[in-house]
Design a protein around this motif. Structure first.
Motif, PDB file in Angstrom:
ATOM      1  N   VAL A 112      -7.307  -4.108   7.762  1.00  8.77           N
ATOM      2  CA  VAL A 112      -7.548  -2.663   7.614  1.00  8.77           C
ATOM      3  C   VAL A 112      -6.398  -1.864   8.242  1.00  8.77           C
ATOM      4  CG1 VAL A 112      -9.154  -0.781   8.135  1.00  8.77           C
ATOM      5  CG2 VAL A 112     -10.029  -3.030   7.560  1.00  8.77           C
ATOM      6  N   MET A 113      -5.700  -2.496   9.174  1.00 10.84           N
ATOM      7  CA  MET A 113      -4.566  -1.820   9.787  1.00 10.84           C
ATOM      8  C   MET A 113      -3.504  -1.470   8.743  1.00 10.84           C
ATOM      9  SD  MET A 113      -4.396  -0.835  12.796  1.00 10.84           S
ATOM     10  CE  MET A 113      -3.365  -0.177  14.059  1.00 10.84           C
ATOM     11  N   ALA A 114      -3.415  -2.232   7.680  1.00  8.59           N
ATOM     12  CA  ALA A 114      -2.380  -1.994   6.670  1.00  8.59           C
ATOM     13  C   ALA A 114      -2.561  -0.636   5.990  1.00  8.59           C
ATOM     14  CB  ALA A 114      -2.332  -3.144   5.659  1.00  8.59           C
ATOM     15  N   PRO A 115      -3.707  -0.344   5.371  1.00 13.85           N
ATOM     16  CA  PRO A 115      -3.850   1.002   4.787  1.00 13.85           C
ATOM     17  C   PRO A 115      -3.783   2.109   5.831  1.00 13.85           C
ATOM     18  CG  PRO A 115      -5.936  -0.216   4.694  1.00 13.85           C
ATOM     19  CD  PRO A 115      -4.876  -1.196   5.066  1.00 13.85           C
ATOM     20  N   VAL A 116      -4.289   1.860   7.013  1.00 15.79           N
ATOM     21  CA  VAL A 116      -4.293   2.910   8.043  1.00 15.79           C
ATOM     22  C   VAL A 116      -2.863   3.264   8.449  1.00 15.79           C
ATOM     23  CG1 VAL A 116      -4.893   3.379  10.448  1.00 15.79           C
ATOM     24  CG2 VAL A 116      -6.622   2.441   8.894  1.00 15.79           C
ATOM     25  N   LEU A 117      -2.033   2.257   8.639  1.00 12.16           N
ATOM     26  CA  LEU A 117      -0.651   2.558   9.049  1.00 12.16           C
ATOM     27  C   LEU A 117       0.138   3.195   7.908  1.00 12.16           C
ATOM     28  CD1 LEU A 117       1.037  -0.015  11.398  1.00 12.16           C
ATOM     29  CD2 LEU A 117       0.592   2.408  11.744  1.00 12.16           C
ATOM     30  N   ALA A 118      -0.023   2.686   6.704  1.00 12.44           N
ATOM     31  CA  ALA A 118       0.688   3.290   5.569  1.00 12.44           C
ATOM     32  C   ALA A 118       0.293   4.759   5.438  1.00 12.44           C
ATOM     33  CB  ALA A 118       0.390   2.517   4.282  1.00 12.44           C
ATOM     34  N   ALA A 119      -0.996   5.046   5.556  1.00 12.46           N
ATOM     35  CA  ALA A 119      -1.454   6.440   5.462  1.00 12.46           C
ATOM     36  C   ALA A 119      -0.887   7.270   6.607  1.00 12.46           C
ATOM     37  CB  ALA A 119      -2.975   6.488   5.467  1.00 12.46           C
ATOM     38  N   THR A 120      -0.828   6.690   7.795  1.00  7.96           N
ATOM     39  CA  THR A 120      -0.272   7.401   8.956  1.00  7.96           C
ATOM     40  C   THR A 120       1.159   7.856   8.668  1.00  7.96           C
ATOM     41  OG1 THR A 120      -1.649   6.187  10.525  1.00  7.96           O
ATOM     42  CG2 THR A 120       0.397   7.128  11.388  1.00  7.96           C
ATOM     43  N   LEU A 176       0.823  -1.210   0.000  1.00 10.44           N
ATOM     44  CA  LEU A 176       0.000   0.000   0.000  1.00 10.44           C
ATOM     45  C   LEU A 176       0.855   1.257   0.000  1.00 10.44           C
ATOM     46  CD1 LEU A 176      -2.808  -1.371   2.257  1.00 10.44           C
ATOM     47  CD2 LEU A 176      -3.158  -0.353   0.002  1.00 10.44           C
ATOM     48  N   THR A 177       2.053   1.169   0.549  1.00  8.46           N
ATOM     49  CA  THR A 177       2.967   2.299   0.469  1.00  8.46           C
ATOM     50  C   THR A 177       3.207   2.664  -0.990  1.00  8.46           C
ATOM     51  OG1 THR A 177       4.058   1.567   2.484  1.00  8.46           O
ATOM     52  CG2 THR A 177       5.266   3.117   1.115  1.00  8.46           C
ATOM     53  N   MET A 178       3.503   1.647  -1.785  1.00  2.00           N
ATOM     54  CA  MET A 178       3.729   1.862  -3.221  1.00  2.00           C
ATOM     55  C   MET A 178       2.467   2.403  -3.896  1.00  2.00           C
ATOM     56  SD  MET A 178       5.973   1.379  -5.693  1.00  2.00           S
ATOM     57  CE  MET A 178       7.125   0.008  -5.414  1.00  2.00           C
ATOM     58  N   ILE A 179       1.326   1.856  -3.539  1.00  7.07           N
ATOM     59  CA  ILE A 179       0.068   2.271  -4.175  1.00  7.07           C
ATOM     60  C   ILE A 179      -0.271   3.706  -3.800  1.00  7.07           C
ATOM     61  CG2 ILE A 179      -2.428   1.875  -4.180  1.00  7.07           C
ATOM     62  CD1 ILE A 179      -1.808  -1.140  -4.006  1.00  7.07           C
ATOM     63  N   PHE A 180      -0.177   4.049  -2.522  1.00 14.22           N
ATOM     64  CA  PHE A 180      -0.481   5.420  -2.089  1.00 14.22           C
ATOM     65  C   PHE A 180       0.495   6.406  -2.736  1.00 14.22           C
ATOM     66  CE2 PHE A 180      -2.459   4.034   2.249  1.00 14.22           C
ATOM     67  CZ  PHE A 180      -3.557   3.544   1.561  1.00 14.22           C
ATOM     68  N   TYR A 181       1.732   5.969  -2.861  1.00 11.32           N
ATOM     69  CA  TYR A 181       2.739   6.826  -3.479  1.00 11.32           C
ATOM     70  C   TYR A 181       2.357   7.138  -4.924  1.00 11.32           C
ATOM     71  CZ  TYR A 181       7.450   8.321  -4.821  1.00 11.32           C
ATOM     72  OH  TYR A 181       8.525   9.024  -5.274  1.00 11.32           O
ATOM     73  N   LYS A 233       7.427   1.606   4.521  1.00  7.79           N
ATOM     74  CA  LYS A 233       7.921   0.289   4.104  1.00  7.79           C
ATOM     75  C   LYS A 233       8.732  -0.374   5.209  1.00  7.79           C
ATOM     76  CE  LYS A 233       9.192  -0.374  -0.384  1.00  7.79           C
ATOM     77  NZ  LYS A 233       9.601   0.032  -1.767  1.00  7.79           N
ATOM     78  N   SER A 234       9.508   0.425   5.925  1.00  2.00           N
ATOM     79  CA  SER A 234      10.303  -0.124   7.022  1.00  2.00           C
ATOM     80  C   SER A 234       9.400  -0.782   8.051  1.00  2.00           C
ATOM     81  CB  SER A 234      11.116   0.987   7.693  1.00  2.00           C
ATOM     82  OG  SER A 234      12.027   1.569   6.785  1.00  2.00           O
ATOM     83  N   ALA A 235       8.296  -0.106   8.377  1.00  2.00           N
ATOM     84  CA  ALA A 235       7.372  -0.669   9.365  1.00  2.00           C
ATOM     85  C   ALA A 235       6.801  -1.992   8.862  1.00  2.00           C
ATOM     86  CB  ALA A 235       6.249   0.318   9.666  1.00  2.00           C
ATOM     87  N   GLY A 236       6.443  -2.045   7.590  1.00  2.00           N
ATOM     88  CA  GLY A 236       5.909  -3.286   7.020  1.00  2.00           C
ATOM     89  C   GLY A 236       6.926  -4.410   7.085  1.00  2.00           C
ATOM     90  N   LEU A 237       8.154  -4.098   6.718  1.00  3.39           N
ATOM     91  CA  LEU A 237       9.221  -5.103   6.759  1.00  3.39           C
ATOM     92  C   LEU A 237       9.477  -5.552   8.199  1.00  3.39           C
ATOM     93  CD1 LEU A 237      11.321  -6.643   5.101  1.00  3.39           C
ATOM     94  CD2 LEU A 237      12.862  -4.703   5.352  1.00  3.39           C
TER      95      LEU A 237
END
Lengths: 370, 370, 370, 370
Positions: C87-95, C66-71, D57-61
């Protein structure tokens, strides 16, 4: 990339990632934009640490990222360059995703893990662009279809030769602000007047744990000359930290006023130093590839360039301060060598673009000739 | 693994992961423990989806996980088996981490991405254990050091031959609860009395998108026989969903009472079916490897086993219902073939363990002979 | 999504991923396209295994993707729905990427890890859309700015109420091909004539290891009725395999002709069953949310919906076959309940779109009121 | 960690990762071993780049890696410290894997994404160890069970107070080799005689893109004093590169002889500077936490420490060179302040170890009080 862009049948997509995206290695994105390229996707994959562990994790992360990128960009082919550990990431993602792979600089020989990765990439690739006939033969011997293996020269040399041509035409070049412009730490000197040495030593990944010793041998050899020396910071491969630690401790202990360190140099600036220096020292492939054209006397140290096809300008030595010292003395005495063109004559890019545009490649079945 | 365990100079470490860890492919952990093996590390790497995208992401995730595992277990060597897409994960992690790699079943030929991955693994490996002389020759031709390439046979055949020997000694075997024991869906029949066909068709990853058509051709060919047929569910490679979708729609449309589907069978049960059936159909390598020993008449379909060394029991056909139908008719007429041993005689494990215990391998410099 | 699309000030971007992309949970992409939505990005993040380990790895992989997608998509805001682990995945990436977060269905209470994740998402979100006043109060009590917390109802209920309205207008509905259309395994029966039970039991992730016991208690309670029963396959949370294993063994052991299993049903079909059945059983939130509007008598089992706001149609029991049996008997006697609207009246979507279009949110500084 | 090790009922497991493992932030592993701790697992998770993208990405990894580590070490509880972005990785992995979480330094207030992450961690944690009563109240107000929230003080302060006690007992300390010992670049001076300023400015992640401006305002304010100044390199959060770029350009442009930069200092050395300097400047929490005990006059700049509980020693200003200049003047005039103990009195570690050893925590159901 310029040649592909100039070929109407082809559409260039640029993916910028791995170390090329890191500011500490220069701002490549800016350079690309200045040169008229649009970056279609970017990805950060380098896990900090510069150990075998992080090299491996970086490759894994790169595959995950490139899968997403290839899925979005849907390229008809990828061009993979050389043999760095991170090139395996796009090659493997393309392999799994049924995207044909063209590979440049395959078939060569060298030391370290690069050797194994280079040949593995060959066996995963569908179209091969080796840099010389020796490399072409080796690729065919490994079982690749000869009709898919083209000796085009090394595309990096296209740009190098273009730069060198440009420099030859210059009436004079003002080196007075070279150190100010490119930063770095350590002593400065007058590049246009003083003789100096140029050092570029990268980690030998397969000898992780020994790289500190190697750099120490070099530094102690250089310490006997105490002549002005420019050293380039090592690349980010596993073992990089061993080298930088070795350099730091040497600097603190011996306070070498004669030593200047650059983190990174634009290729033009680096080529200027190669043309000016009295001798190149280390294990960088630039001493071999760019070096043979410039004719710069070079001392190649250790196993990293083992068995690489080399011009007369290169002398191989082991990682021993005495051998290194002796070889530098001899090479400074010999002076510059005749130009050779073992890695191409500057037309690789155009040849590659033409062949890609004319060749029909699918991944349905790659024929291996053995 | 048994042979390594029995060699005092060697210490076995077992890593269980990828599809081998997934319950839907059977409980391999239980089997390992029952057979006296301790699992040293486990990792889940399969990203659900069964597409080229998930295959690629799975490999990336596998590299990340195996980096951590190798870091903790610090093996002196890994043994990589065969050519599945996921085997690339341990091989690359070991490459980056300077861990020597031994590879079994290299040097063979086949279709799909397996072909490319198999040869790439060869170029990354330090010790080679091909299954026959033909494969050994090919590995050497690719530039590997002949003194590191040993024709030992296929270790999978060790176990197969052991099972077959055991079965030959049995006075009788009670098949009455076979369907109850192994589950699955569809019609059942009396295995000990009725003639039946055995089908195992896996995705051709490099022809992703065509796999549904391939299975439909097979099903329509089988539909002309309407004789009892056992089909094994496809593996988890990209395209698996195309096959299962094709089977589901066929079942809903034609309600084939003659067709029974097993998700997965223990190898012993599978071998029993191979010995009993009238003909094997599909693109599984088992028809070739196990098949040549059993002598079972087999119809090999499409490109997945292209150029694989095959015994007389196998007939190759294209993915066309007519060709498949004709070939099944012919093979049923011909009946069982003479046993051949193209993939070893059952001693591969012992040979491999002995050679590993006697060979000194480092990653410092792998010699390529080209 | 329809309401956002209909708001000129807003531009909808749709990211399809996690379980929503997996064929075994239905073809959501097809449904989205049929309904006029364009999918802007897709990502596979579910690591196969359905254990706490794979749930955790899936979330990590989701963040990377999601980091790549949001980017690439550069959204001005993301809308996160509910409290599933993924759902935690998009929420954390957005955070991390400084993208404002709107959250629906926050502030509710329940059991399992969902409870903790729901409140953590609240503390990471900038705009809150709880489904009722009770939930709004709780969000404000947790320190959120009351001017950013809007009781709009549950957007899922918008669609549910629309479907139910449609069904009320139907003169008749033909159930004769229901089983044929939706597949599944097990006995079939006449839905328009026979009384039946509807079961939906999902894993309790925080009680991983006990889920097999829970499903066995339910199955044994149902076995006393032996009346036609439709069971929906569990979702993919950790522990799912315990449930499916429990069901499989029960089916093999008791051969329950009265039990039909569906992998997955479209929501319309599911709502039809809720309206027809004599009693709902299990721990699905649908018995509570959709159930209170339909008034279906429901037996809620175990801790998964602990403390969730419930209508009169729901009776809570522990995971014991006797308690479950008794509760089903009582609920079948009581029959259908009066409609309640604890989770909104069908206008949530429109309200959310309006508020988002009128509210100015930045991530520069989120004010917490404590 | 020492207190846990000294508690017989508890068994300490140490996981070393994220920035703590990177050589450029000091060799923490060596320090841990020197202090008698065994590192049970290590993981590299920092993706190079220092942008919001790499932070995410670091957090995901990190989640992927920690899943593997927790799976192998099987801890009964994890202790999560503070609110850095990377702490979310162990907290989420533990959440999914049903491992209870104890959290220190929760309930505080500050700016940046740390604020949101801190409170989200609170909602995922089972045992809370805030550093003061103010923070304890806030945690309880957010709905946590008061019987699980213990005001123990900040464990970092335990070590700080121990160091400061030690320093008070010293007769004299030799600062003559301070610069030689700790390296860095820029002008040196006599720490024991000259007045100097101490600067520590970290990126404001939520204001990514503005950090270069912030550091420039500070540098221009300092340029009016031109008094000896020691600056600590920023941490690795997103925006770090903006700060370092700003510093580099300032150094090249103004050649500030008065400015010395340290990459990193051991905490003892840093505390010595805090005790000696005339004023602390920047946005580091150390000015607030360690600072209130030392009584060092401090100028806190911008939003990073917004709403943080502060002692009298701290003055807040906006990121404007004039405000910063004026505040430094005033703070130097005021001199050192009385000691305060807003963040504990040095017994946090012992209290935490005792409470953990006496408290029974499971993840089965976390009670939220709202």
């Amino acid at each position: 990339m310029k040649a592909i862009q100039a070929t109407p049948e082809l559409k260039l997509q640029v993916i910028l990632g791995a170390v090329a995206l890191l500011p500490r290695f220069g701002n490549l994105e800016e350079i690309l934009e200045r040169d008229g390229f649009k970056v279609d996707a970017k990805f950060y994959m380098i896990v900090e640490g510069e150990t075998p562990v992080t090299m491996s994790k970086s490759a894994g992360l790169g595959i995950i990222d490139l899968t997403m990128i290839f899925y979005n960009l849907a390229p008809d082919m990828i061009v993979a360059v050389g043999d760095r550990f991170d090139v395996m990431a796009p090659v493997l993602a393309a392999t799994y995703m049924n995207i044909p792979i063209a590979h440049t600089m395959g078939g060569e020989r060298s030391g370290t893990v690069d050797e194994n990765i280079r040949h593995a990439i060959t066996k995963l690739s569908h179209l091969h662009f080796p840099a010389n006939e020796d490399a072409r033969d080796r690729i065919i011997k490994m079982g690749e279809d000869p009709s898919k293996v083209f000796n085009v020269g090394c595309p990096r040399m296209d740009y190098v030769l273009e730069c060198l041509d440009q420099m030859k035409k210059e009436v004079a070049y003002d080196y007075s602000d070279f150190f100010a412009k490119h930063g770095g730490v350590g002593g400065c000197f007058d590049l246009s007047k003083e003789k100096f040495l140029l050092v570029s030593q990268h980690p030998v990944t397969t000898e992780y744990g020994s790289n500190r010793q190697y750099i120490e041998e070099i530094l102690h050899a250089l310490n006997k000359f105490k002549m002005p020396t420019i050293m380039i910071w090592p690349n980010a491969d596993a073992g990089s930290f061993e080298i930088s630690r070795g350099v730091r401790v040497f600097r603190e202990t011996y306070r070498p006023e004669w030593l200047h360190l650059f983190i990174n140099l634009p290729i033009e600036a680096y080529l200027r130093l190669m043309r000016l220096c009295s001798c190149m020292i280390g294990n960088s492939s630039s001493a071999i590839r760019e070096g043979e054209v410039i004719g710069v006397p070079a001392v190649n140290i250790g196993t990293r360039q083992n068995m690489r096809l080399k011009g007369k300008n290169v002398v191989d030595v082991a990682s021993s301060r005495d051998e290194i010292y002796q070889a530098i003395v001899r090479q400074m005495e010999s002076g510059f060598y005749e130009t050779e063109y073992l890695y191409g004559n500057g037309s690789a890019g155009k040849k590659i673009a033409k062949i890609i545009s004319e060749t029909n490649i699918t991944t349905t079945q790659k024929i291996n000739f053995y």
